[in-house]
Design an enzyme around this catalytic site. Structure first.
Site, PDB file in Angstrom:
ATOM      1  N   LYS A   1       0.840  -1.217   0.000  1.00  0.00           N
ATOM      2  CA  LYS A   1       0.000   0.000   0.000  1.00  0.00           C
ATOM      3  C   LYS A   1       0.871   1.261   0.000  1.00  0.00           C
ATOM      4  O   LYS A   1       0.657   2.173  -0.793  1.00  0.00           O
ATOM      5  CB  LYS A   1      -0.927   0.019   1.232  1.00  0.00           C
ATOM      6  CG  LYS A   1      -1.826  -1.206   1.350  1.00  0.00           C
ATOM      7  CD  LYS A   1      -2.725  -1.139   2.556  1.00  0.00           C
ATOM      8  CE  LYS A   1      -2.004  -1.173   3.902  1.00  0.00           C
ATOM      9  NZ  LYS A   1      -1.308  -2.435   4.207  1.00  0.00           N
TER      10      LYS A   1
ATOM     11  N   ARG B   1      -9.988   0.883   8.287  1.00  0.00           N
ATOM     12  CA  ARG B   1      -9.479  -0.431   8.677  1.00  0.00           C
ATOM     13  C   ARG B   1     -10.473  -1.196   9.535  1.00  0.00           C
ATOM     14  O   ARG B   1     -10.213  -2.338   9.906  1.00  0.00           O
ATOM     15  CB  ARG B   1      -8.238  -0.190   9.516  1.00  0.00           C
ATOM     16  CG  ARG B   1      -7.019  -0.921   9.076  1.00  0.00           C
ATOM     17  CD  ARG B   1      -5.921  -0.372   9.951  1.00  0.00           C
ATOM     18  NE  ARG B   1      -4.747  -1.159   9.917  1.00  0.00           N
ATOM     19  CZ  ARG B   1      -3.650  -0.809   9.255  1.00  0.00           C
ATOM     20  NH1 ARG B   1      -3.621   0.277   8.545  1.00  0.00           N
ATOM     21  NH2 ARG B   1      -2.596  -1.564   9.321  1.00  0.00           N
TER      22      ARG B   1
ATOM     23  N   ARG C   1      11.563  -5.660   4.925  1.00  0.00           N
ATOM     24  CA  ARG C   1      11.369  -4.221   4.703  1.00  0.00           C
ATOM     25  C   ARG C   1      12.356  -3.381   5.520  1.00  0.00           C
ATOM     26  O   ARG C   1      12.610  -3.613   6.688  1.00  0.00           O
ATOM     27  CB  ARG C   1       9.958  -3.809   5.081  1.00  0.00           C
ATOM     28  CG  ARG C   1       9.787  -2.289   5.018  1.00  0.00           C
ATOM     29  CD  ARG C   1       8.378  -1.839   5.143  1.00  0.00           C
ATOM     30  NE  ARG C   1       7.665  -2.530   6.181  1.00  0.00           N
ATOM     31  CZ  ARG C   1       6.338  -2.540   6.258  1.00  0.00           C
ATOM     32  NH1 ARG C   1       5.624  -1.917   5.352  1.00  0.00           N
ATOM     33  NH2 ARG C   1       5.747  -3.184   7.232  1.00  0.00           N
TER      34      ARG C   1
ATOM     35  N   ARG D   1      11.142  -1.171  10.975  1.00  0.00           N
ATOM     36  CA  ARG D   1      10.025  -0.698  11.797  1.00  0.00           C
ATOM     37  C   ARG D   1       9.865  -1.555  13.038  1.00  0.00           C
ATOM     38  O   ARG D   1      10.041  -2.772  12.998  1.00  0.00           O
ATOM     39  CB  ARG D   1       8.741  -0.764  10.959  1.00  0.00           C
ATOM     40  CG  ARG D   1       8.217   0.602  10.637  1.00  0.00           C
ATOM     41  CD  ARG D   1       7.145   0.557   9.619  1.00  0.00           C
ATOM     42  NE  ARG D   1       5.984  -0.235   9.995  1.00  0.00           N
ATOM     43  CZ  ARG D   1       4.910  -0.348   9.229  1.00  0.00           C
ATOM     44  NH1 ARG D   1       4.859   0.289   8.070  1.00  0.00           N
ATOM     45  NH2 ARG D   1       3.881  -1.087   9.599  1.00  0.00           N
TER      46      ARG D   1
ATOM     47  N   ARG E   1      -0.742  -8.612  13.700  1.00  0.00           N
ATOM     48  CA  ARG E   1      -1.155  -7.640  12.671  1.00  0.00           C
ATOM     49  C   ARG E   1      -1.982  -8.333  11.588  1.00  0.00           C
ATOM     50  O   ARG E   1      -2.972  -7.796  11.098  1.00  0.00           O
ATOM     51  CB  ARG E   1       0.079  -6.972  12.046  1.00  0.00           C
ATOM     52  CG  ARG E   1       0.724  -5.950  12.971  1.00  0.00           C
ATOM     53  CD  ARG E   1       2.083  -5.519  12.470  1.00  0.00           C
ATOM     54  NE  ARG E   1       2.060  -4.862  11.193  1.00  0.00           N
ATOM     55  CZ  ARG E   1       3.120  -4.756  10.400  1.00  0.00           C
ATOM     56  NH1 ARG E   1       4.290  -5.276  10.762  1.00  0.00           N
ATOM     57  NH2 ARG E   1       3.027  -4.125   9.262  1.00  0.00           N
TER      58      ARG E   1
HETATM   59  P1  AP5 Z   1       4.840  -1.626   1.800  1.00  0.00           P
HETATM   60  O1  AP5 Z   1       4.498  -0.774   0.638  1.00  0.00           O
HETATM   61  O2  AP5 Z   1       5.597  -1.015   2.934  1.00  0.00           O
HETATM   62  O3  AP5 Z   1       3.531  -2.381   2.341  1.00  0.00           O
HETATM   63  P2  AP5 Z   1       2.268  -1.840   3.147  1.00  0.00           P
HETATM   64  O4  AP5 Z   1       1.049  -2.496   2.577  1.00  0.00           O
HETATM   65  O5  AP5 Z   1       2.274  -0.347   3.208  1.00  0.00           O
HETATM   66  O6  AP5 Z   1       2.562  -2.504   4.538  1.00  0.00           O
HETATM   67  P3  AP5 Z   1       2.480  -1.969   6.023  1.00  0.00           P
HETATM   68  O7  AP5 Z   1       3.164  -3.012   6.854  1.00  0.00           O
HETATM   69  O8  AP5 Z   1       2.970  -0.557   6.135  1.00  0.00           O
HETATM   70  O9  AP5 Z   1       0.960  -2.007   6.282  1.00  0.00           O
HETATM   71  P4  AP5 Z   1       0.271  -2.031   7.626  1.00  0.00           P
HETATM   72  O10 AP5 Z   1      -1.126  -1.866   7.184  1.00  0.00           O
HETATM   73  O11 AP5 Z   1       0.545  -3.175   8.505  1.00  0.00           O
HETATM   74  O12 AP5 Z   1       0.966  -0.822   8.416  1.00  0.00           O
HETATM   75  P5  AP5 Z   1       0.484   0.631   8.809  1.00  0.00           P
HETATM   76  O13 AP5 Z   1       1.673   1.494   8.839  1.00  0.00           O
HETATM   77  O14 AP5 Z   1      -0.696   1.050   8.011  1.00  0.00           O
HETATM   78  O15 AP5 Z   1       5.640  -2.900   1.239  1.00  0.00           O
HETATM   79  C1  AP5 Z   1       6.136  -3.891   2.120  1.00  0.00           C
HETATM   80  C2  AP5 Z   1       7.475  -4.439   1.585  1.00  0.00           C
HETATM   81  O16 AP5 Z   1       7.228  -5.160   0.366  1.00  0.00           O
HETATM   82  C3  AP5 Z   1       8.495  -3.366   1.242  1.00  0.00           C
HETATM   83  O17 AP5 Z   1       9.769  -3.818   1.607  1.00  0.00           O
HETATM   84  C4  AP5 Z   1       8.382  -3.197  -0.290  1.00  0.00           C
HETATM   85  O18 AP5 Z   1       9.624  -2.832  -0.842  1.00  0.00           O
HETATM   86  C5  AP5 Z   1       7.967  -4.599  -0.731  1.00  0.00           C
HETATM   87  N1  AP5 Z   1       7.056  -4.597  -1.875  1.00  0.00           N
HETATM   88  C6  AP5 Z   1       5.960  -3.805  -2.050  1.00  0.00           C
HETATM   89  N2  AP5 Z   1       5.339  -4.118  -3.204  1.00  0.00           N
HETATM   90  C7  AP5 Z   1       6.052  -5.130  -3.776  1.00  0.00           C
HETATM   91  C8  AP5 Z   1       5.898  -5.906  -4.972  1.00  0.00           C
HETATM   92  N3  AP5 Z   1       4.889  -5.701  -5.849  1.00  0.00           N
HETATM   93  N4  AP5 Z   1       6.809  -6.880  -5.218  1.00  0.00           N
HETATM   94  C9  AP5 Z   1       7.837  -7.100  -4.350  1.00  0.00           C
HETATM   95  N5  AP5 Z   1       8.022  -6.419  -3.204  1.00  0.00           N
HETATM   96  C10 AP5 Z   1       7.147  -5.440  -2.914  1.00  0.00           C
HETATM   97  O19 AP5 Z   1      -0.056   0.405  10.300  1.00  0.00           O
HETATM   98  C11 AP5 Z   1       0.812   0.127  11.381  1.00  0.00           C
HETATM   99  C12 AP5 Z   1       0.008   0.115  12.684  1.00  0.00           C
HETATM  100  O20 AP5 Z   1      -0.583   1.419  12.918  1.00  0.00           O
HETATM  101  C13 AP5 Z   1      -1.175  -0.860  12.741  1.00  0.00           C
HETATM  102  O21 AP5 Z   1      -0.755  -2.159  13.101  1.00  0.00           O
HETATM  103  C14 AP5 Z   1      -2.065  -0.192  13.802  1.00  0.00           C
HETATM  104  O22 AP5 Z   1      -1.589  -0.427  15.102  1.00  0.00           O
HETATM  105  C15 AP5 Z   1      -1.890   1.284  13.499  1.00  0.00           C
HETATM  106  N6  AP5 Z   1      -2.883   1.792  12.513  1.00  0.00           N
HETATM  107  C16 AP5 Z   1      -2.613   2.277  11.264  1.00  0.00           C
HETATM  108  N7  AP5 Z   1      -3.746   2.648  10.657  1.00  0.00           N
HETATM  109  C17 AP5 Z   1      -4.757   2.396  11.519  1.00  0.00           C
HETATM  110  C18 AP5 Z   1      -6.163   2.547  11.444  1.00  0.00           C
HETATM  111  N8  AP5 Z   1      -6.761   3.025  10.342  1.00  0.00           N
HETATM  112  N9  AP5 Z   1      -6.905   2.172  12.525  1.00  0.00           N
HETATM  113  C19 AP5 Z   1      -6.332   1.689  13.635  1.00  0.00           C
HETATM  114  N10 AP5 Z   1      -4.992   1.514  13.775  1.00  0.00           N
HETATM  115  C20 AP5 Z   1      -4.213   1.867  12.720  1.00  0.00           C
END
Ligand code: AP5
Length: 234
Positions: free
Chosen positions: A22, A97, A143, A177, A188
């Site tokens: 994402k 979410r 990552r 991270r 997660r």
């Molecule tokens: P990346 O693009 O970083 O993936 P991502 O989907 O953004 O993954 P996240 O882990 O950031 O998502 P998340 O939803 O768990 O975390 P968030 O920060 O929102 O890609 C991942 C890796 O894969 C990278 O190394 C990249 O290079 C590689 N890659 C990408 N695409 C590729 C491809 N096509 N081919 C090969 N490799 C590829 O949330 C973190 C925490 O915050 C949550 O756990 C929660 O506690 C809190 N939080 C956030 N939002 C909310 C909400 N709305 N409500 C409540 N709590 C929330």
């Protein structure tokens, strides 16, 4: 590809499990269309780093891989979306979410449909990235990101030119991270299955969900998303 900044793009919602890509794709949409990435994860991590009241409330919850309360997150998102840079559109990365967050967003957008001062005034384009479980694990554990420019790497899949150093930000040392530790990944993924999958089901029922094969190489995923956005505005 040249940047397209002449028209409103509308809200884009990126759904998908942790590690689906994402953030990676949001940055590319941002570069192409000149609309901001609104990542609730990044906003929360910024608040944790700054030690704000919100950050203090969120820190332990995030470290356990659980979701931060809907009230806190929705208030934070509301404050972000009223900023002037969101007028032409924005990319919601990691929001909504939960079913409550999706309902909150619909209510907000419904009110905007009747507000002539908002050029976006549209339901969001909801794109879900579907990725195989083992690929997700590889992506999360590998990552690394640059604390200076925010660029995301992967030591298994997209390594930097020099081990652990950013290619762009004057060779800044890359960081892992806090919630990418093995023991936090499983909670997660469970939170996604239990609380976020129903959000995708909701968008599917309302005919707004577009699924994309997120297992494909990054550039191919980007091309599919750009095509969806272009078709939507054609
Ligand atoms: P990346 O693009 O970083 O993936 P991502 O989907 O953004 O993954 P996240 O882990 O950031 O998502 P998340 O939803 O768990 O975390 P968030 O920060 O929102 O890609 C991942 C890796 O894969 C990278 O190394 C990249 O290079 C590689 N890659 C990408 N695409 C590729 C491809 N096509 N081919 C090969 N490799 C590829 O949330 C973190 C925490 O915050 C949550 O756990 C929660 O506690 C809190 N939080 C956030 N939002 C909310 C909400 N709305 N409500 C409540 N709590 C929330």
């Amino acid at each position: 590809m040249a940047q397209e900044t002449s028209r409103a793009v509308g809200p884009v919602v990126l759904l998908g499990p942790p590690g689906a890509g994402k953030g990676t794709q949001a940055k590319r949409i941002m570069e192409r269309y000149g609309i901001p990435q609104v990542s609730t994860g990044d906003l929360l991590r910024e608040n944790v780093a700054l030690g704000t009241e919100l950050g203090q409330a969120a820190k332990a919850v995030m470290a356990r891989g659980e979701l931060v309360s809907d009230d806190l997150v929705c208030t934070m998102v509301r404050e972000r979306l009223i900023q002037p840079d969101c007028k032409r559109g924005y990319i919601l990365d990691g929001f909504p979410r939960t079913a409550a967050q999706a309902g909150w967003l619909d209510a907000l957008l419904e009110a905007e449909l009747f507000d002539n001062s908002r050029p976006t005034r549209a339901w969001p384009i909801v794109v879900r990235l579907d990725v195989d479980y083992n690929q997700l694990l590889l992506r999360i554990t590998g990552r690394r990101s640059c604390p200076t420019c925010g660029r995301i790497y992967n030591v298994h899949l997209q390594p930097p030119r020099v081990d652990e150093l950013c290619d762009e930000a004057h060779a800044t040392k890359l960081v892992t991270r806090n919630d990418d530790r093995l023991e936090v990944i499983q909670p997660r993924l469970v939170a996604y299955e239990e609380q976020t999958r129903p959000v995708a089901d909701y968008y599917q029922r309302t005919g707004r969900l577009i699924s994309v094969n997120g297992d494909l190489p990054m550039d191919e995923v980007t091309a599919l998303i750009f095509r969806i956005l272009e078709d939507h505005h054609a």
